[in-house]
Write an enzyme that holds these catalytic residues in place. Structure first.
Site, short mmCIF file in Angstrom:
data_model
loop_
_atom_site.label_atom_id
_atom_site.label_comp_id
_atom_site.label_asym_id
_atom_site.label_seq_id
_atom_site.Cartn_x
_atom_site.Cartn_y
_atom_site.Cartn_z
CB SER A 44 -0.95 0.01 1.19
OG SER A 44 -0.24 0.13 2.41
CE LYS A 85 -2.74 2.33 4.87
NZ LYS A 85 -2.68 1.52 3.62
#
Length: 244
Positions: A44, A85
């Site tokens: 991701s 993230k």
């Protein structure tokens, strides 16, 4: 004279090994004190962080984080494990997708993010989903650099605009340490610097500490090798002198 030369060479070798060990051990100790390792199992955050990478992150408070920082966090609404993230919006921001060039906007201003993975051929691109989210105070809006596959704030928009509380932030990612073939520092981004408000924060001494460890190890090896080579050359010289 030979004895004096031997003593000087021995002292220099000892100094080199001692300094090298101090750098090697001291660097490791400081790395252990200031950084924590986290394993990243998914893609991701590719290409910034590849699946299987172990990152080094500096513990910080969520209130110290700015737009563009890559963070480690844990939120029970997102899952049970720590995740990595990038911060796109902070309290008070409006994050939206997208402008005519496909760029994410923050408070109406498009952000050019050079680190975003644009090579995906996925049929369903999460990065192309139209959305607009107002970030509540004390919370953060997060996205992965691999926008087409990352399950991030865009996947949780129905719960507090997809944001996480600042209190869930564990650390700021500053580099990768494993595998060794891809070990490197992750630079602070300037993508959000034109926006008023909290920018990506200055990184700690990770790069300097890594060079200290590498340099210390190299100095120990070179000093030890130099002593061995000098000793061998001296023995060969003595043997030739006796044979003549």
């Amino acid at each position: 004279m030979a004895v004096r030369r031997l003593r000087v060479e021995g002292v220099l070798q000892g100094i080199g090994i001692t300094v090298g060990l101090l750098g090697l051990i001291g660097g490791f100790v400081l790395l252990a004190v200031q950084y924590r390792p986290y394993s990243v199992p998914t893609d991701s955050m590719a290409p910034t962080v590849q699946p299987g990478d172990t990152v080094l992150a500096h513990p910080v408070k969520g209130s110290q984080i700015g737009r563009g920082d890559v963070i480690v966090f844990s939120d029970p609404l997102w899952g049970t494990s720590a995740m990595v993230k990038r911060v796109i919006g902070v309290g008070g921001d409006t994050v939206a997708c997208c402008d005519s060039a496909g760029r994410t906007t923050v408070n109406g201003q498009p952000v050019s993010e050079s680190y975003v993975n644009t090579s995906s051929t996925s049929a369903v691109l999460l990065g192309d989903k139209v959305f607009s989210a107002k970030v509540p105070a004390g919370r953060l809006f997060l996205m992965g650099d691999n926008r087409s596959v990352s399950l991030d704030s865009r996947s949780h928009l129905e719960i507090t605009e997809g944001t996480i509380p600042e209190s869930e932030v564990k650390a700021r990612v500053e580099g990768t340490v494993w595998p060794l073939s891809t070990a490197r520092s992750i630079s602070r981004t300037t993508a959000f610097d034109a926006l008023p408000g909290p920018r990506a924060t200055a990184h700690g001494p990770l790069a300097a500490l890594e060079w200290t460890v590498v340099g210390g190890a190299a100095l120990v090896l070179l000093s030890a090798a130099a002593g061995t080579v000098v000793g061998q050359l001296r023995r060969r010289s003595s043997q030739r002198a006796r044979s003549s």
